[in-house]
Every structure is written in structure tokens, then in C-alpha cells.
Motif scaffolding. Sequence first.
Motif, PDB file in Angstrom:
ATOM      1  N   LEU A   1       6.379   6.264   1.749  1.00 32.50           N
ATOM      2  CA  LEU A   1       6.300   4.820   1.585  1.00 32.50           C
ATOM      3  C   LEU A   1       5.478   4.387   0.359  1.00 32.50           C
ATOM      4  N   ASN A   2       6.162   3.805  -0.576  1.00 33.17           N
ATOM      5  CA  ASN A   2       5.562   3.246  -1.796  1.00 33.17           C
ATOM      6  C   ASN A   2       4.896   4.258  -2.728  1.00 33.17           C
TER       7      ASN A   2
ATOM      8  N   ASN B   1      12.067   6.281   7.614  1.00 33.35           N
ATOM      9  CA  ASN B   1      11.503   6.426   8.939  1.00 33.35           C
ATOM     10  C   ASN B   1      10.686   5.207   9.338  1.00 33.35           C
ATOM     11  N   PHE B   2       9.871   4.780   8.392  1.00 31.63           N
ATOM     12  CA  PHE B   2       9.035   3.601   8.596  1.00 31.63           C
ATOM     13  C   PHE B   2       9.895   2.361   8.826  1.00 31.63           C
TER      14      PHE B   2
ATOM     15  N   THR C   1      11.412   2.452  12.296  1.00 31.29           N
ATOM     16  CA  THR C   1      10.407   2.228  13.340  1.00 31.29           C
ATOM     17  C   THR C   1      10.042   0.749  13.407  1.00 31.29           C
ATOM     18  N   SER C   2       9.847   0.179  12.226  1.00 31.86           N
ATOM     19  CA  SER C   2       9.473  -1.229  12.156  1.00 31.86           C
ATOM     20  C   SER C   2      10.593  -2.107  12.717  1.00 31.86           C
TER      21      SER C   2
ATOM     22  N   ILE D   1       0.825  -1.207   0.000  1.00 34.47           N
ATOM     23  CA  ILE D   1       0.000   0.000   0.000  1.00 34.47           C
ATOM     24  C   ILE D   1       0.865   1.266   0.000  1.00 34.47           C
ATOM     25  N   GLU D   2       0.330   2.313  -0.602  1.00 30.67           N
ATOM     26  CA  GLU D   2       1.036   3.604  -0.609  1.00 30.67           C
ATOM     27  C   GLU D   2       0.597   4.404   0.611  1.00 30.67           C
ATOM     28  N   ILE D   3       1.548   4.932   1.366  1.00 32.45           N
ATOM     29  CA  ILE D   3       1.187   5.753   2.522  1.00 32.45           C
ATOM     30  C   ILE D   3       1.856   7.119   2.423  1.00 32.45           C
ATOM     31  N   PRO D   4       1.128   8.101   1.905  1.00 32.86           N
ATOM     32  CA  PRO D   4       1.703   9.438   1.758  1.00 32.86           C
ATOM     33  C   PRO D   4       2.055  10.005   3.138  1.00 32.86           C
ATOM     34  N   GLY D   5       3.122  10.747   3.213  1.00 36.46           N
ATOM     35  CA  GLY D   5       3.465  11.419   4.473  1.00 36.46           C
ATOM     36  C   GLY D   5       4.325  10.570   5.398  1.00 36.46           C
ATOM     37  N   VAL D   6       4.278   9.239   5.239  1.00 41.96           N
ATOM     38  CA  VAL D   6       5.145   8.379   6.056  1.00 41.96           C
ATOM     39  C   VAL D   6       6.383   8.051   5.226  1.00 41.96           C
ATOM     40  N   PHE D   7       7.530   8.535   5.670  1.00 37.99           N
ATOM     41  CA  PHE D   7       8.732   8.355   4.857  1.00 37.99           C
ATOM     42  C   PHE D   7       9.320   6.955   5.022  1.00 37.99           C
TER      43      PHE D   7
END
Lengths: 245, 413
Positions: free
Chosen positions: A141-142, A96-97, A100-101, A87-93
Motif C-alpha cells: 500500500l502506497n 488485499n487492503f 478488506t476495506s 501513508i505507506e504501509i509496507p507488507g500490506v498489499f
Amino acid sequence: MIDIKNLKVSVEDKDIIKGLNLKINKGEVHAIMGPNGSGKSTLSYALSGKEGYEAEGEINYNGENILELNTEERAQKGIFLAFQYPIEIPGVFTNNFLRTSLNAVRKAKGEKELNAVEFLNLVKEKSQKLKIDKEMLSRPLNVGFSGGEKKRNEILQMSLLEPNFIIMDETDSGLDIDALKIVSNGVNAMRSPERSFLIITHYQRLLNYIKPDFVHVFSDGKIVESGDWKLALELENDGYAKFVS
Amino acid sequence: MNDLEKLKNHFEGFKNLEFINSESVQSRIDAFERFCQKGVPSLKQEHWKYSPLSKDLIHFQNLKFSLNQNKSFNDTHFEKFDHYRVLLKDGVLISDDIKEEGLEITKYKQDQFYEIEKNQILDFNNAFFTPGFEIRVDSNVNIKKPIVIYNYFSKDFDGNNINNKNYIYLDKNSKAEIYEKNIFEDEKDLFFTKNLDIELEQDANLVKYYLNSTNNNKTIYNFIRSKLKQNSEFEKFNFSHNVSSCRDEIIADLNGTNAFVSLNNIQHLSQKCFHEIKWEINHNEENTRSSQFVKSALHDDSVAAFQGKIFVDSKAQKTDGYQLSRALLLSDRSKFLSKPELEIYADDVKCSHGSSSGSIDQESIFYLRSRGINEPQAKCMMIEGFLAEVINKVKNEDVRNIFYNKLNEINNT
Ligand SMILES: Nc1ncnc2c1ncn2[C@@H]1O[C@H](COP(=O)(O)OP(=O)(O)OP(=O)(O)O)[C@@H](O)[C@H]1O
Ligand SMILES: [Mg+2]
């Protein structure tokens, strides 16, 4: 590693997985092939504990029935799903992701969390192997990633998190010939006696690169035939007609 | 405030105070009379229909004016980067005048006030104001350091109403960056109105940032009137975080060709916070451009309202007006009210507006959780990502960091 007994899964009152039995030992690679809409992705979601997927039966993972565990708990225990449609998640770089993961999983395992520098070194090493441009990791992300880039990003996450049980849902679709090799090499490099794979695919080609120990034919929510890698060849030639009622 | 007799007595006392200069007395009296005629804003008045003020002002039955004589200021509030300081403590300008290299910052000196018919709170402000700051930049001057305005509300203030008037003037081809923040030291009731008039001459460029952060029992009315001449640009970024009750109103008049205004607001509200944004952009000349961008993340019982109006005069051909609002409803009790308005009298224009509100995307949450990130953290990442889209547009690195830190601070509590 994983022992699924009489698993039934329904979504919005629709029965999709209808009594599945599957045992995957440590170090084994299993492939699942089956017609569109037969419930393969549903199985992958149910294994990941997605909300809204009502499951009954047993999913034993390292001896523990994980049916009641939520998604992040399963991930922290080493279950990883490479999505069919990341999935594409705008705003979450992406960077960074990833950090965090990785730190969430490391923390759950009782390992030390990585600081920014340690993380960047690690991600650099892993992404080079997968020929992922570091510019891509500084984007959301994506978002705007090509189909193949999204799939490679899934494999990057897999190689960072070093899970024990990996489900790959059509990771090969959308990959060009070179990318398929890169991704397969990435997967093969991770094969180990401690790690198991469940590979969902429509194409025998992937299985030339990643040799499975077992191939299962999936139809209407169940496994209807099992065999070794030659079964994939047979399917490639004859299609599913023989197995689908 | 709806007891006019009480208010009249209050004004009688107020207008004889020492600090009020004689030139402004008559305008104050006129303004007060206008306010009395129009009465307190009510939900029945179109202009105040979505306003928290229409509900809140009733609580201020006894207005108390006060001048805090204590001029001390806590150093810890100062920003770490190099900047010009403007300090307002409980509505009184306490910083020294600044005069250097084409920049002049003094106490507010204007004494002529305009009326906007529907806006009685502006009348109120005109009647009861304490002079704030006045910033003037000479032509062809590019102010290198940002100007930081500290609106400091101290705990030793013993009134419940502060009204400020401020003025910014940028002469031809000049440039300035201003960052303003509110600092509240306690949770006392306060009704605060602030009027800022901005005038940009040809080719002038103003960027203004405003952090209106966490407060309780504060009813705030910010009113900005900006006038832009040819080729001038005005960019504004607001970050409103847990403001208990606030209306941010801006009127931007694009009076010269190629003038450009960009208004951006992110709001992050929880509990019973109520924030209203009311923007009106008047395209009065050809080839003028405007952009409005609002993002709201609403928890608990919070309410946000956005009314954005684009007016295009018949002679303002080739206008480009853009408006976008997105709201994230994080509880089933939070509310987002939106009313876009287009009033267009020219035929060759490009205007677009879009508004959407919805809950957080569950597929995205699942994706993040499948990577070991727990649900609350996954939600935080989504909210942060949602609001960050606006913050990413902030060009000043120091301010961008302040906004990001604010966002992190929110997410870590
Ligand atoms: N949320 C849902 N609500 C209702 N039906 C659903 C839902 N999700 C999946 N289904 C249905 O369940 C069936 C199985 O879907 P699934 O995505 O698991 O198939 P698949 O085997 O992965 O197919 P493909 O090879 O095309 O990827 C399909 O008929 C699909 O329409
Ligand atoms: Mg599928």
C-alpha cells in the motif's frame, strides 16, 4: 447531511479548531481555503474521529451526533477522508487492503461481501477510469508510489467505497495537469444529490474542474468568510491578507 | 537437572540401553563427563545469558527417558504436496530408508562428536541422543521433490526428554530443499534437544524451512552447525509461533570463497513465550557473504532475544555481512533483547547491522480504520504485513503458502 456546531478541537493541549460552524446539505460541494497551519487537516481528522483529537461541540451527520463514534464506525456510516499525505504501509498489499476495506464497509451496511472474482472485476473497472495501472495494486500500500499515484489511489478507494460525505484534503497537490483532470472527472462522476463534498485546497484551479456551491475562508481555526465560487478567484488574486488578522 | 547425582544414575541406566551401539558408548561417556564439569546453563554464563534454558532446566529434576514402541502416525499431518517423508516419532526414526536417484535417507550413523567449550547442552545431547536421520545427496544431483521432516511428539510418549542427532551432507554441485515441522499432541513437559550437522561441498545448495509452531511446556534447544565450502549456499527460514521456550542456535562456517549463508527467522509470540535466537557466522575465507534477518511480533508477556554475531577472519577480505532485526512490541510488557556482535580482523569488508524495536504505527492504524476496518483487524493486518516481508522471500510456493496460512490462522484466533 452534515451540521457542525461550535466545534472546538485541541491536540496535545493545543487549541486548533476554535468554534467552527458549518452546514453542508445533501448534494452540495463546499470548498475550504486557508493559510498553512490554519487547521484544515486538523478539521478533517476530527471529522474522521482520529484518536488524540479532543473535540467538543457537535458534528451532526444525518441527524446523529457522531462525536462519540470511533474512526471505523464513521467510515462504515459513509464518511470518507482522502488524505493530504496518504501513508505507506509496507507488507500490506493494496489489493488485499482494498478488498478488506470494501467488505468491512459493505458488511456494516448490510450488503453482501464480494468474493475475490467480483472484487477484481469491480476494482478493474474503477481503476481503469482513473488510469491506475493494475501492477500498482499488487504492490504494498502506497509504498514507492509517486505523489500523484498516492492521490489517485485515494480517489480509487473513494469510488470503491461510495461514501456519502467526502472530505478531500489537498487532493490536487502533487497532481500533474492530466492527473488533475482524471481525478476531477472521477469526483464529478460521483457527484449526486445524495452525496456531499468538503474540498480542502490551496488552488483555485481545482475548483474550475469541480465547481463548488460554496467557498469558505478558514483562518486560525474558524471560518472567517463564506461565499460562492467567485470567492476563490478573489483569493487567488489577493491572497488571504484581507481575512487574516 | 542441576542434581548431578540423580543425573549420573540416570545416565548409568541410559547407557546400557539396547539401542546404543558400542562404538558410540565411549564418546557418550566423555560427553556426559564434560556436561557434569560444566554444569547446567546459568544466566551468569555469557553464552547462556539471554537463554530461556537457563531458567527452565531447573524444572526437569527427574529426567525420564523412554522409547515409544508404537510406530503409528496420523496421516492427517502429511503435507499435501509431493515430497519425500522423514518421520520421527518421539525421537525415533520410523520412516523407511530412501535410496533413489542420488538421494539417500537413513538413520543417523555418525559416532564421532565434537565439543564446543561453552555449549554444555551439546555435550548433553551427545551423551543422551537417539539417532535421528541422515540425508546424503550425491554430486551433481538436484533433488526435485522437497524432503519433509516430521518431528512428531505423541501423547502416548511417557518420558520427558528426547535428544536427537541428525546429519545432512550435500556433495558437489547438488541441490536440496527441506521442510521440517514439529507436531505436538499434548501439553506434557518435555525437554527436547536437537543437533543437526550440515556439510555442503563445493557449489552445493541447501534451502531449509522450519515451522516450530504452538506448544506448551516444551523446552526446546535446536543446534545447527553448518560448514560451507566454495560457492556453496545455505538458506534457512524459521517460523516460530508461540513456542513456550526455545533456543535456536546456528553456527555457520563459511570455509570456501563465495560461500553464502542466509538465515531468516520470524517469530510471533504471545503469553509467556520465550524464544531466543543465537547465530554465529564465521567468515573464514575471502568473498564470503552472509545475511541475517529477524522479525519479531511480541504480544502479552512474551520475550524474544536475538544475538547475531559476525566474525571475519583476517584473511577473509571482501566479506559482505548483513544483519537486520526488527521487533514489534504489541504490549508494554513484552520484551525484545538484542545483542549484535561484530568481530572483524580483515580491513576490506562490508558489514552492516541494524536493530529496532517499537510499537505498532498509529498513523497506519488510523489510515486503515478510516477505511472502515476495525481496530483489531487493522492491527492484524499490520502484524501480518510486518511478518510477511520475510515470508515473501520464501521461494518454494508450497512452503510459502504453509507459512501464510499459519499467519492467517494466528490472526483469526
Ligand atoms: N499533533 C500535533 N501536535 C501539536 N500541534 C499540532 C499537531 N498537529 C497539528 N498541529 C498544529 O496545528 C496547526 C494546524 O495544523 P493543520 O495540519 O491542521 O494545518 P493545515 O491548515 O492543514 O495546513 P496546511 O495548509 O499546511 O496543510 C499547525 O500549527 C500545526 O503545527
Ligand atoms: Mg493540511
